[in-house]
Motif scaffolding. Structure first.
Motif, PDB file in Angstrom:
ATOM      1  N   TYR B 270      22.517  19.852  11.128  1.00  0.00           N
ATOM      2  CA  TYR B 270      22.174  21.211   9.867  1.00  0.00           C
ATOM      3  C   TYR B 270      23.293  21.404   8.970  1.00  0.00           C
ATOM      4  CZ  TYR B 270      17.902  22.177  12.843  1.00  0.00           C
ATOM      5  OH  TYR B 270      16.803  22.204  13.518  1.00  0.00           O
ATOM      6  N   ASP B 271      24.541  21.222   9.329  1.00  0.00           N
ATOM      7  CA  ASP B 271      25.739  21.477   8.508  1.00  0.00           C
ATOM      8  C   ASP B 271      25.371  20.969   7.057  1.00  0.00           C
ATOM      9  OD1 ASP B 271      28.739  22.037   9.085  1.00  0.00           O
ATOM     10  OD2 ASP B 271      28.523  20.756   7.004  1.00  0.00           O
ATOM     11  N   GLY B 272      25.725  22.155   6.198  1.00  0.00           N
ATOM     12  CA  GLY B 272      25.367  22.004   4.839  1.00  0.00           C
ATOM     13  C   GLY B 272      26.123  20.854   4.158  1.00  0.00           C
ATOM     14  N   THR B 274      28.041  18.128   5.823  1.00  0.00           N
ATOM     15  CA  THR B 274      27.882  16.782   6.253  1.00  0.00           C
ATOM     16  C   THR B 274      26.694  16.337   7.165  1.00  0.00           C
ATOM     17  OG1 THR B 274      29.286  17.509   8.210  1.00  0.00           O
ATOM     18  CG2 THR B 274      30.473  16.527   6.491  1.00  0.00           C
ATOM     19  N   GLY B 275      25.805  17.505   7.308  1.00  0.00           N
ATOM     20  CA  GLY B 275      24.576  17.186   8.267  1.00  0.00           C
ATOM     21  C   GLY B 275      23.569  16.259   7.716  1.00  0.00           C
ATOM     22  N   VAL B 276      23.140  15.401   8.583  1.00  0.00           N
ATOM     23  CA  VAL B 276      22.072  14.383   8.282  1.00  0.00           C
ATOM     24  C   VAL B 276      20.620  15.047   7.754  1.00  0.00           C
ATOM     25  CG1 VAL B 276      20.969  12.420   8.985  1.00  0.00           C
ATOM     26  CG2 VAL B 276      23.295  12.741   9.353  1.00  0.00           C
ATOM     27  N   VAL B 277      20.346  15.818   8.712  1.00  0.00           N
ATOM     28  CA  VAL B 277      19.166  16.709   8.679  1.00  0.00           C
ATOM     29  C   VAL B 277      18.972  17.271   7.364  1.00  0.00           C
ATOM     30  CG1 VAL B 277      17.505  18.271   9.526  1.00  0.00           C
ATOM     31  CG2 VAL B 277      18.463  16.418  10.989  1.00  0.00           C
ATOM     32  N   ALA B 278      20.024  18.178   7.103  1.00  0.00           N
ATOM     33  CA  ALA B 278      20.090  18.938   5.927  1.00  0.00           C
ATOM     34  C   ALA B 278      20.302  18.128   4.688  1.00  0.00           C
ATOM     35  CB  ALA B 278      21.637  19.643   5.883  1.00  0.00           C
ATOM     36  N   LYS B 279      20.794  16.998   4.635  1.00  0.00           N
ATOM     37  CA  LYS B 279      20.773  15.959   3.454  1.00  0.00           C
ATOM     38  C   LYS B 279      19.426  15.547   3.085  1.00  0.00           C
ATOM     39  CE  LYS B 279      22.971  13.385   0.372  1.00  0.00           C
ATOM     40  NZ  LYS B 279      23.530  14.068  -0.718  1.00  0.00           N
ATOM     41  N   PHE B 280      18.707  15.162   4.420  1.00  0.00           N
ATOM     42  CA  PHE B 280      17.418  14.696   4.439  1.00  0.00           C
ATOM     43  C   PHE B 280      16.369  15.973   3.696  1.00  0.00           C
ATOM     44  CE2 PHE B 280      13.199  13.704   6.129  1.00  0.00           C
ATOM     45  CZ  PHE B 280      13.272  12.519   5.637  1.00  0.00           C
ATOM     46  N   CYS B 281      16.573  16.933   4.079  1.00  0.00           N
ATOM     47  CA  CYS B 281      15.650  17.866   3.677  1.00  0.00           C
ATOM     48  C   CYS B 281      16.027  18.347   2.266  1.00  0.00           C
ATOM     49  CB  CYS B 281      15.991  19.396   4.442  1.00  0.00           C
ATOM     50  SG  CYS B 281      15.302  19.396   6.307  1.00  0.00           S
ATOM     51  N   ASP B 282      17.046  18.133   1.969  1.00  0.00           N
ATOM     52  CA  ASP B 282      17.510  18.229   0.326  1.00  0.00           C
ATOM     53  C   ASP B 282      16.973  17.002  -0.408  1.00  0.00           C
ATOM     54  OD1 ASP B 282      18.843  19.284  -1.739  1.00  0.00           O
ATOM     55  OD2 ASP B 282      20.539  17.713  -1.565  1.00  0.00           O
ATOM     56  N   MET B 283      17.185  15.753   0.092  1.00  0.00           N
ATOM     57  CA  MET B 283      16.275  14.923  -0.619  1.00  0.00           C
ATOM     58  C   MET B 283      14.896  14.773  -0.976  1.00  0.00           C
ATOM     59  SD  MET B 283      18.826  11.655   1.031  1.00  0.00           S
ATOM     60  CE  MET B 283      17.481  10.542   0.783  1.00  0.00           C
ATOM     61  N   ILE B 284      14.230  15.296   0.134  1.00  0.00           N
ATOM     62  CA  ILE B 284      12.911  15.158   0.010  1.00  0.00           C
ATOM     63  C   ILE B 284      12.199  16.422  -0.650  1.00  0.00           C
ATOM     64  CG2 ILE B 284      12.484  13.673   1.994  1.00  0.00           C
ATOM     65  CD1 ILE B 284      11.476  16.149   3.639  1.00  0.00           C
ATOM     66  N   GLY B 285      13.295  17.309  -1.036  1.00  0.00           N
ATOM     67  CA  GLY B 285      12.751  18.450  -1.953  1.00  0.00           C
ATOM     68  C   GLY B 285      12.386  19.758  -1.117  1.00  0.00           C
ATOM     69  N   VAL B 287      14.271  21.962   0.605  1.00  0.00           N
ATOM     70  CA  VAL B 287      15.265  23.058   0.241  1.00  0.00           C
ATOM     71  C   VAL B 287      16.035  22.796  -0.998  1.00  0.00           C
ATOM     72  CG1 VAL B 287      15.477  23.659   2.809  1.00  0.00           C
ATOM     73  CG2 VAL B 287      16.988  21.942   1.676  1.00  0.00           C
ATOM     74  N   GLU B 288      16.325  23.930  -1.549  1.00  0.00           N
ATOM     75  CA  GLU B 288      17.086  23.976  -2.760  1.00  0.00           C
ATOM     76  C   GLU B 288      18.497  22.990  -2.472  1.00  0.00           C
ATOM     77  OE1 GLU B 288      17.971  27.658  -5.263  1.00  0.00           O
ATOM     78  OE2 GLU B 288      15.968  27.944  -4.230  1.00  0.00           O
ATOM     79  N   ASN B 289      19.256  23.376  -1.645  1.00  0.00           N
ATOM     80  CA  ASN B 289      20.558  22.748  -1.405  1.00  0.00           C
ATOM     81  C   ASN B 289      20.714  22.588   0.194  1.00  0.00           C
ATOM     82  OD1 ASN B 289      22.386  24.832  -0.300  1.00  0.00           O
ATOM     83  ND2 ASN B 289      21.923  25.798  -2.199  1.00  0.00           N
ATOM     84  N   PRO B 290      21.415  21.795   0.465  1.00  0.00           N
ATOM     85  CA  PRO B 290      21.472  21.511   1.994  1.00  0.00           C
ATOM     86  C   PRO B 290      22.142  22.671   2.955  1.00  0.00           C
ATOM     87  CG  PRO B 290      22.693  19.875   0.721  1.00  0.00           C
ATOM     88  CD  PRO B 290      22.137  20.656  -0.051  1.00  0.00           C
ATOM     89  N   GLY B 291      22.996  23.535   1.977  1.00  0.00           N
ATOM     90  CA  GLY B 291      23.630  24.683   2.748  1.00  0.00           C
ATOM     91  C   GLY B 291      22.375  25.667   3.134  1.00  0.00           C
ATOM     92  N   ILE B 292      21.265  25.780   2.549  1.00  0.00           N
ATOM     93  CA  ILE B 292      20.329  26.514   2.925  1.00  0.00           C
ATOM     94  C   ILE B 292      19.931  27.109   4.437  1.00  0.00           C
ATOM     95  CG2 ILE B 292      17.644  27.005   2.656  1.00  0.00           C
ATOM     96  CD1 ILE B 292      18.300  27.132  -0.327  1.00  0.00           C
TER      97      ILE B 292
END
Lengths: 450, 440
Positions: B270-272, B274-285, B287-292
């Motif tokens: 989930y790390d804002g 380096t986190g893979v999941v955070a990045k993925f959530c960001d890519m598919i829109g 979340v606004e940014n991975p840090g959220i």
């Protein structure tokens, strides 16, 4: 059939009796050997025989401290074990790096009257609580006996170890928040927080950096340290000399407002509110950030070629000024002796060594920690490794660091500050409300603790 | 004949007696104990409140130790202050001396004084409780406390500067005051405190109210998602296909990982930065940014729920699979012959027959989820802005960070009450269900 049943019953009963007897036999010698060291303390001379045996086997001391990213403490223990070979053997227990988690483990052990730790490193905020609860041994008589000159130690640290007129913890090394910056990016060190905000925003992205500034803003103890620095820089305070809460002031509001401006800016990582020390120092030594607020250990870590990508490319400075002054949060670690330790005399030997000239020198050279033993600031070997210790501004900055509230209920006060400030930073309440809530809750907690 | 029958039934009771004793010892005793502690102002890091006291006691260790320091400080005070103040210091010393003599009149105190002093001079702790604590009568304790209060006032008048001898003596008097253990029974005081925290102030619930809301929110959402996903997985692995054994084993992997370890793993995911999941959530829109994910109220709660669903869905699937296997195949065959569609077979055959299993599985998971601690503690520590603090985390902080065992025990009782209510609810539904089956 009837007979068989009876025979079985008798057999069962017999096995029970025997197994119980066996248990009893096995336990006895164990209990005895456990009790011996404790009973030798008494005045009775019955246990004179085993006492004569103990000097042959070295006394085993357990020493605990938090995670050390440098290897200084291992070297101190090795040096001590060599010096006292055959007499005392110190064994090291590593604890978590999060100071709150450490605290909770220690108090759980101490509250149960345990003797699993003999010597423990404590954060500067704990001595009052530990002393009040009766976990630690007062050191005054021991210091007097060995004629240690306490004037050679830093005053701020001595105050932190003093509670109700007695010294409960020996100063080991001092910490203060400092500003580190990349010398390949920054020419002029920012003097005020406003300048820092401008510089961090303008230089973000240069030389492969991703952020302008990193700090510690997770809801944990480090958040309190960062907040106290902003509060003090703008002229506010949490408690006064009498232990009364005086946090509710326009100065506090101003300081925290600047803090929030930084936390919510675009030059800090988007998840800055999950950052503790390891997250922030990793970002800095990976070359991702222009500025960082961190403790003195950052110096040795940043110059460690095995881990750091920015060796020789950064320097340190005092934290920027607010309206009032530049304020660093007093941190640092001290050493206590568990009151229930079976070997207080040996434990004192270790504390004396570690917090004395020899131990602090190793800690300064290998760990980059700022000594509390003042003569070391003139020691050439120490200065060769950490030239900044000769810098008068650095030393004065550390000496003038502002303490966090000295209180036996510090964990409660810290908990209140962590929650309210975290809520303000997350935008769930205004800074004014946060300050008002802290004031009310802390006053209630202090009144209740009487 | 009748006599024999009687003795047989007694023997029967005798046989189950050990079981009843064990149940009482392991299940009821801790609850009774917690309830008992919750009635006291019990704070392990407070010198005079670190145990349950029902009568006044004198802590000999503290008294003797403090006395050593008081003597030195008063001596300094007498020597360094001249005239009226010196006389006053002598008078204070006199008053404390009288008090000491009055205490020493008691045989229990006099006989303990020297051994305790001896131990202290050797830097040894007074670990023997009978040596350390002496019972005091109410009158004597009152006399002691009143004298100390009086002396404190007199010393305060003598103090001219911060940290002078008189000021230090005042601090030592505080030590004297804390040498007396007062009865710390407070009845329902702790409960009143938490009742206040349940109330809504300015549109926001207090801390306990918030913790309970968080816990219920977490429990309901995670258990619901686990049920739906677990049922789907159970239906899937109930079918026969190639490699079914492998899939059944693989599905258990998340459940086999210790929670603290999987929480750390999710923390990195989930790390804002380096986190893979955070990045993925960001890519598919999403979340606004991975840090959220870990920095906002919504994001962090959902992250925790998702991690829990990932971890415990296999457990749910396993329980439901066991239920599915008890449904006779013939029922489905009959349904097929009668022309029921797949959907009809699921709703008319599978679900009704699976109902008791589902309820049992729900009961297990709800109770488990309600006590969630390790996942939250490792992933967020209760933050940000206390948005993920569950009742167990709150109890932990109260007990083990602040050492307030009275309050902590009260919170444990609150958890116990909630768990009991949930269990009763489930058992009511389950019981009704079973009874209905029997009636039919």
């Amino acid at each position: 059939m009837k007979h068989l049943g009876k025979i079985m019953a008798v057999l069962l009963a017999l096995t029970l009796v025997f197994s119980l007897g066996a248990c009893g036999q096995k336990q006895e010698p164990e209990q005895e050997s456990e009790q011996k060291p404790a009973s030798t303390s008494g005045a009775d001379s019955e246990t004179a025989e085993p006492e004569a045996k103990t000097p042959e086997e070295p006394v085993k001391l357990i020493y605990a401290r938090g995670m050390d990213s440098t290897k200084a403490n291992i070297k101190i223990i090795e040096a001590f074990n060599k010096k006292f070979e055959g007499r005392i053997n110190v064994e090291f227990r590593e604890m978590p790096s999060d100071t709150g988690a450490q605290h909770d483990q220690y108090v759980t052990a101490f509250a149960a009257g345990g003797d699993e730790f003999d010597v423990v490193d404590v954060d500067v905020i704990w001595p009052a609580e530990f002393a009040q609860a009766g976990y630690s041994l007062p050191l005054d008589k021991l210091i007097q006996k060995d004629g240690i000159n306490m004037d050679e130690y830093m005053q701020g640290q001595r105050d932190a170890g003093t509670f109700k007129g007695k010294l409960w913890a020996m100063p080991k090394f001092t910490d203060g928040g400092l500003l580190y910056y990349r010398t390949d990016i920054i020419d002029k060190v920012p003097q005020t927080w406003e300048e820092l905000i401008a510089a961090a925003g303008a230089n973000k992205g240069k030389e492969g950096t991703k952020f302008g500034y990193v700090m510690q803003a997770k809801q944990y103890e480090g958040l309190v340290c960062n907040a106290v620095e902003f509060i003090a820089a703008y002229g506010g305070a949490v408690v006064d000399g009498n232990g009364d809460i005086i946090i509710n002031s326009p100065e506090t509001v101003k300081g925290l407002t600047v803090m929030k401006e930084i936390v919510t800016s675009d030059f800090v990582p988007n998840n800055i509110t999950t950052f503790t020390e390891p997250e922030s120092h990793t970002a800095f030594i990976e070359g991702q950030s222009v500025f960082i607020r961190n403790w003195p250990y950052q110096w040795a870590l940043g110059n460690d070629e095995k881990q750091s990508k920015i060796v020789g490319k950064f320097a340190m400075a005092p934290l920027p000024k607010g309206d009032k002054k530049a304020a660093a949060c007093l941190g640092g670690w001290m050493t206590i002796i568990n009151k229930n330790s079976k070997y207080p005399a040996e434990a004192w030997e270790f504390v004396k060594f570690m917090c004395g000239q020899e131990g602090q020198k190793i800690s300064a050279i290998d760990g980059g920690n700022a000594p509390t033993y003042l003569p070391l600031y003139k020691d050439e070997e120490v200065l060769a490794k950490s030239p900044h210790f000769a810098d008068q501004g650095f030393v004065e900055g550390l000496k003038a660091a502002v303490p966090r509230p000295v209180s036996p209920i510090y964990p409660k006060l810290s908990d209140i500050m962590q929650i309210e400030i975290s809520k303000a930073l997350a935008g769930e309440q205004s800074i004014e409300d946060a300050v008002k809530h802290m004031d009310e809750k802390m006053k209630a907690a202090v009144a209740e603790a009487k | 004949m009748k006599k024999l029958k009687m003795s047989e039934s007694y023997a029967g009771y005798l046989m189950v007696l050990p079981a009843i004793v064990i149940i009482c010892a392991v299940a009821l005793w801790p609850v009774v104990r917690s309830f008992w502690y919750s009635m006291f102002d019990l704070r392990l890091n407070h010198p005079a409140k670190s145990a349950v006291y029902l009568s006044y006691k004198l802590d000999m260790e503290k008294y003797v130790d403090t006395r050593f320091y008081v003597e030195g400080t008063l001596k300094e005070l007498k020597e360094n202050t001249a005239g009226h103040k010196g006389v006053e210091a002598a008078a204070v010393e006199q008053q404390l001396g009288t008090l000491h003599n009055q205490l020493m009149q008691s045989e229990a105190i006099a006989s303990r004084y020297e051994p305790v002093k001896q131990l202290l001079d050797d830097f040894k702790p007074v670990s023997d409780a009978t040596l350390r604590y002496v019972d005091l009568s109410r009158e004597k304790a009152r006399l002691y406390l009143n004298t100390i209060a009086e002396v404190t006032e007199r010393l305060q008048a003598l103090s001219t500067a911060e940290n002078d001898a008189a000021d230090q003596a005042v601090e030592l008097m505080e030590e004297f005051r804390l040498s007396i253990m007062q009865p710390n029974f407070i009845g329902f005081g702790n409960y009143r405190y938490y009742l206040e925290e349940l109330k809504v102030h300015n549109g926001k619930p207090g801390r306990l109210g918030m913790a309970l809301l968080n816990t219920f929110y977490f429990t309901i959402s995670s258990v619901f998602l686990e049920l739906v996903l677990g049922l789907a997985i159970a239906l899937l692995i109930n079918k026969s296909f190639r490699g079914r054994g492998l899939v059944r084993a693989a599905i258990l992997v998340p459940w086999a990982i210790p929670t603290a370890v999987s929480a750390l793993m999710w923390k990195f995911l989930y790390d804002g930065q380096t986190g893979v999941v955070a990045k993925f959530c960001d890519m598919i829109g999403l979340v606004e940014n991975p840090g959220i994910l870990l920095t906002t109220r919504m994001g962090s709660m959902l992250s925790i729920i998702f991690a829990d669903v990932w971890k415990t869905t296999p457990y749910m699937a396993l329980l439901l699979l066991a239920g599915l296997q008890t449904i006779p195949v013939q029922l489905y065959e009959v349904g097929q012959v009668d022309g029921a569609t797949k959907l009809q077979r699921f709703f008319k055959i599978t679900l009704p027959l699976l109902k008791p299993t589902i309820l049992v599985a729900l009961l297990f998971r709800t109770l488990d989820a309600f006590r969630v601690f390790d996942l939250v503690f490792v992933l967020t520590g209760g933050g940000p802005a206390n948005a993920t603090e569950t009742i167990s985390v709150y109890a932990y902080k109260t007990m083990f960070a602040q050492m307030n065992f009275g309050r902590g025990a009260t919170l444990s009782i609150v958890v116990f009450i909630c768990i009991t209510l949930i269990s009763i609810g489930y058992v009511k539904i389950l019981g009704a269900d079973v009874l209905k089956d029997q009636a039919e």
